[in-house]
Motif scaffolding. Structure first.
Motif, PDB file in Angstrom:
ATOM      1  N   PHE A   1     -11.019  -7.599   7.168  1.00  0.00           N
ATOM      2  CA  PHE A   1     -11.050  -6.750   8.364  1.00  0.00           C
ATOM      3  C   PHE A   1     -11.556  -7.546   9.563  1.00  0.00           C
ATOM      4  N   TRP A   2     -12.648  -8.297   9.355  1.00  0.00           N
ATOM      5  CA  TRP A   2     -13.216  -9.070  10.452  1.00  0.00           C
ATOM      6  C   TRP A   2     -12.278 -10.211  10.874  1.00  0.00           C
ATOM      7  N   ASN A   3     -11.541 -10.750   9.924  1.00  0.00           N
ATOM      8  CA  ASN A   3     -10.600 -11.813  10.276  1.00  0.00           C
ATOM      9  C   ASN A   3      -9.498 -11.300  11.201  1.00  0.00           C
ATOM     10  N   LEU A   4      -9.109 -10.042  11.024  1.00  0.00           N
ATOM     11  CA  LEU A   4      -8.139  -9.448  11.948  1.00  0.00           C
ATOM     12  C   LEU A   4      -8.704  -9.432  13.363  1.00  0.00           C
ATOM     13  N   ARG A   5      -9.942  -9.011  13.484  1.00  0.00           N
ATOM     14  CA  ARG A   5     -10.574  -8.960  14.805  1.00  0.00           C
ATOM     15  C   ARG A   5     -10.713 -10.356  15.405  1.00  0.00           C
TER      16      ARG A   5
ATOM     17  N   ASP B   1      -0.336 -13.556   5.848  1.00  0.00           N
ATOM     18  CA  ASP B   1      -0.710 -12.721   4.702  1.00  0.00           C
ATOM     19  C   ASP B   1      -1.541 -11.504   5.094  1.00  0.00           C
ATOM     20  N   ALA B   2      -1.655 -11.233   6.379  1.00  0.00           N
ATOM     21  CA  ALA B   2      -2.495 -10.122   6.827  1.00  0.00           C
ATOM     22  C   ALA B   2      -1.814  -8.779   6.574  1.00  0.00           C
ATOM     23  N   ARG B   3      -2.643  -7.763   6.343  1.00  0.00           N
ATOM     24  CA  ARG B   3      -2.137  -6.411   6.128  1.00  0.00           C
ATOM     25  C   ARG B   3      -2.882  -5.446   7.038  1.00  0.00           C
ATOM     26  N   ALA B   4      -2.178  -4.436   7.509  1.00  0.00           N
ATOM     27  CA  ALA B   4      -2.815  -3.408   8.331  1.00  0.00           C
ATOM     28  C   ALA B   4      -3.781  -2.605   7.473  1.00  0.00           C
ATOM     29  N   PRO B   5      -4.995  -2.373   7.951  1.00  0.00           N
ATOM     30  CA  PRO B   5      -5.968  -1.631   7.147  1.00  0.00           C
ATOM     31  C   PRO B   5      -5.567  -0.176   6.884  1.00  0.00           C
TER      32      PRO B   5
ATOM     33  N   CYS C   1      -2.656  -5.241  19.949  1.00  0.00           N
ATOM     34  CA  CYS C   1      -3.403  -6.419  19.484  1.00  0.00           C
ATOM     35  C   CYS C   1      -3.299  -6.563  17.975  1.00  0.00           C
ATOM     36  N   LEU C   2      -3.405  -5.447  17.264  1.00  0.00           N
ATOM     37  CA  LEU C   2      -3.272  -5.502  15.807  1.00  0.00           C
ATOM     38  C   LEU C   2      -1.878  -5.988  15.427  1.00  0.00           C
ATOM     39  N   ASP C   3      -0.853  -5.513  16.129  1.00  0.00           N
ATOM     40  CA  ASP C   3       0.508  -5.974  15.859  1.00  0.00           C
ATOM     41  C   ASP C   3       0.620  -7.483  16.051  1.00  0.00           C
ATOM     42  N   ALA C   4       0.004  -8.004  17.108  1.00  0.00           N
ATOM     43  CA  ALA C   4       0.059  -9.437  17.383  1.00  0.00           C
ATOM     44  C   ALA C   4      -0.599 -10.237  16.265  1.00  0.00           C
ATOM     45  N   VAL C   5      -1.722  -9.755  15.766  1.00  0.00           N
ATOM     46  CA  VAL C   5      -2.429 -10.456  14.697  1.00  0.00           C
ATOM     47  C   VAL C   5      -1.633 -10.410  13.398  1.00  0.00           C
TER      48      VAL C   5
END
Length: 476
Positions: free
Chosen positions: A326-330, A272-276, A262-266
């Motif tokens: 972080f919440w935007n990733l979720r 501009d998202a980055r893995a935490p 799911c994180l990969d999909a997001v």
């Protein structure tokens, strides 16, 4: 709008005026399809009453002409509950014009707002008084108070504050005969029979149209701490949840989980998202603590969790901007997964203590029975509610797959959830998506009670027909 030939529409136009009624196909088009794009219907017209009195008069008019009503808020529901059928007989009733915050009492910590108030606007109004409304979700920019009440929405703060049902102190609603039920005054103790407002919470517009509500507010959180943690398994995530509840107590506001896929999909969906975290982990948890000093409580909790081997890595948000990121990733999981292709999406819950075991059993069961699919769950581990998706193999035709294998997959998931003493609808409602499954799997006694209430309050079946309860021919 020219005077319509339809006598009902002519009377409705006289009642509501051109601002309150349209039959223009182009103007209605956005409101004829649900958010997920699964259902598209037709409508006689789109009505937008300005207040409860106009709505009451409109409902009386509909009752006199036998016109079905499909109430609609932000049209952001997940189960097709606000989409009309294909007959074109129904009137869509939008409550978006009824968007006044009638009264906010900082001392009583209550707010009276109309059904069309957007959740984000409610948050902002509460924050201006040093308070907050303790329910949020990804669609806060479009979801309305009326829709949230009608579906008993959940969100990411249920762990501490409960679902929408727990936030409602009073309700105003228009009934099927056009009368207005008004019970907006909140009383902590009232023993005059049934708590009638509860009938409308979660009823999906089938018993009445919620026009306003008194909602509870809570003090604004002095501070918050947001943590992103990586874990080796869903069982480890469950152990971390229990540890967090013990160590943080009432400071624990949210505990969300998602697998690496799911994180990969997001990350692929958000440019501009980055893995935490620097490394990859089979499971991730997003944890929020609030209070006077959540940092100290959170750091102690994480230190003891690391020592106990309950997580592999963790990072604390260094700023409010990073916490929001972080919440935007979720909150971006649903649109990110939708962009990847067709999937059967299930809003399920099992007893909290069994959710980790359920996911370990359900994922391989689905993937082995339907080779080429990808099954995964994410969401509110703290309250036992996850969104369980089974994604189609690449390249399949969506319509054909959903009607064939997709339908069989959903029935298998629902059977499994029922066998685990769970529910096929935890926070998204039944709508039209799950009507047949509720009929197939629901307790017959409970279904009979629901029908008796429906007949008592809506004897002609004009309020959101075909939603929540399966249509049945009247008995002789």
């Amino acid at each position: 709008m020219n005077p319509p030939a339809d006598p009902f529409l002519s009377e409705a136009l006289t009642l509501l005026g051109p601002r309150g009624l349209t039959a223009d196909a182009e103007l209605m088009e956005p409101w004829l399809t649900d958010w997920r794009g699964r259902y598209t219907g037709a409508a006689r017209a789109l009505a937008s009453p300005a207040d409860a009195q106009e709505l009451a008069a409109l409902v009386k008019l509909c009752a006199r002409h036998g016109v079905p009503i499909v109430p609609q808020g932000g049209n952001s529901g997940m189960s097709g509950g606000a989409t009309p059928d294909a007959s074109g007989a129904a009137l869509i009733v939008s409550l978006r014009r009824m968007n006044a915050i009638r009264r906010l009492d900082p001392q009583a910590r209550t707010v009276v707002c109309e059904a069309g108030v957007i959740l984000q606007s409610l948050h902002e109004a509460a924050e201006a008084h040093g308070l907050r409304f303790p329910l949020t979700l990804g669609g806060k920019g479009s979801a309305t108070v009326g829709g949230l009440i009608s579906t008993n929405a959940g969100g990411t703060q249920v762990l501490r504050h409960g679902s929408m049902r727990a936030q409602v102190l009073g309700i105003e609603a228009v009934l099927a005969d056009g009368t207005i039920y008004s019970a907006l005054t909140p009383l902590k103790k009232d023993n005059r029979g049934w708590d009638l407002k509860q009938l409308f919470i979660g009823s999906e517009g089938t018993l009445g149209l919620v026009t306003a509500a008194t909602l509870r507010l809570v003090p604004a959180a002095p501070a918050r701490m947001v943590v992103w943690a990586g874990m080796s398994s869903i069982q480890q995530a469950r152990a971390l949840l229990l540890h967090s509840e013990t160590q943080a107590g009432q400071a624990l506001e949210g505990f969300e989980v998602l697998p690496q896929s799911c994180l990969d999909a997001v990350l692929a969906y958000l440019p501009d998202a980055r893995a935490p975290l620097a490394g990859r982990h089979p499971w991730h948890a997003l944890i929020e603590l609030v209070g006077d000093d959540p940092q100290a409580a959170g750091e102690a909790m994480l230190a003891s969790a690391l020592e106990a081997g309950l997580l592999e890595d963790a990072v604390i948000a260094a700023s409010e901007a990073q916490a929001d990121a972080f919440w935007n990733l979720r909150e971006s999981i649903s649109p990110a997964e939708r962009a990847k292709g067709p999937a059967m999406q299930h809003d399920i819950a099992v007893p909290v203590e069994r959710m980790a075991d359920f996911l370990e059993a359900a994922v391989p069961a689905m993937e082995s029975s339907w080779p080429g699919t990808r099954a995964f769950g994410f969401g509110h581990l703290g309250d036992g509610n996850v969104h369980f998706h089974v994604q189609a193999p690449a390249g399949v035709d969506r319509t054909a797959w959903e009607a064939g294998n997709g339908k069989a997959i959903s029935q298998a998931v629902d059977d499994l959830v029922t066998a685990w003493n769970g529910t096929i609808s935890a926070e998204h409602g039944i709508g039209q998506l799950k009507v047949d499954e509720l009929e197939r799997l629901g307790d017959p006694v409970a279904l009979a009670l629901l029908r008796k209430v429906k007949v008592a309050l809506d004897p002609d079946g004009l309020l959101n027909p075909g939603k929540l309860l399966a249509r049945r021919a009247p008995t002789a």
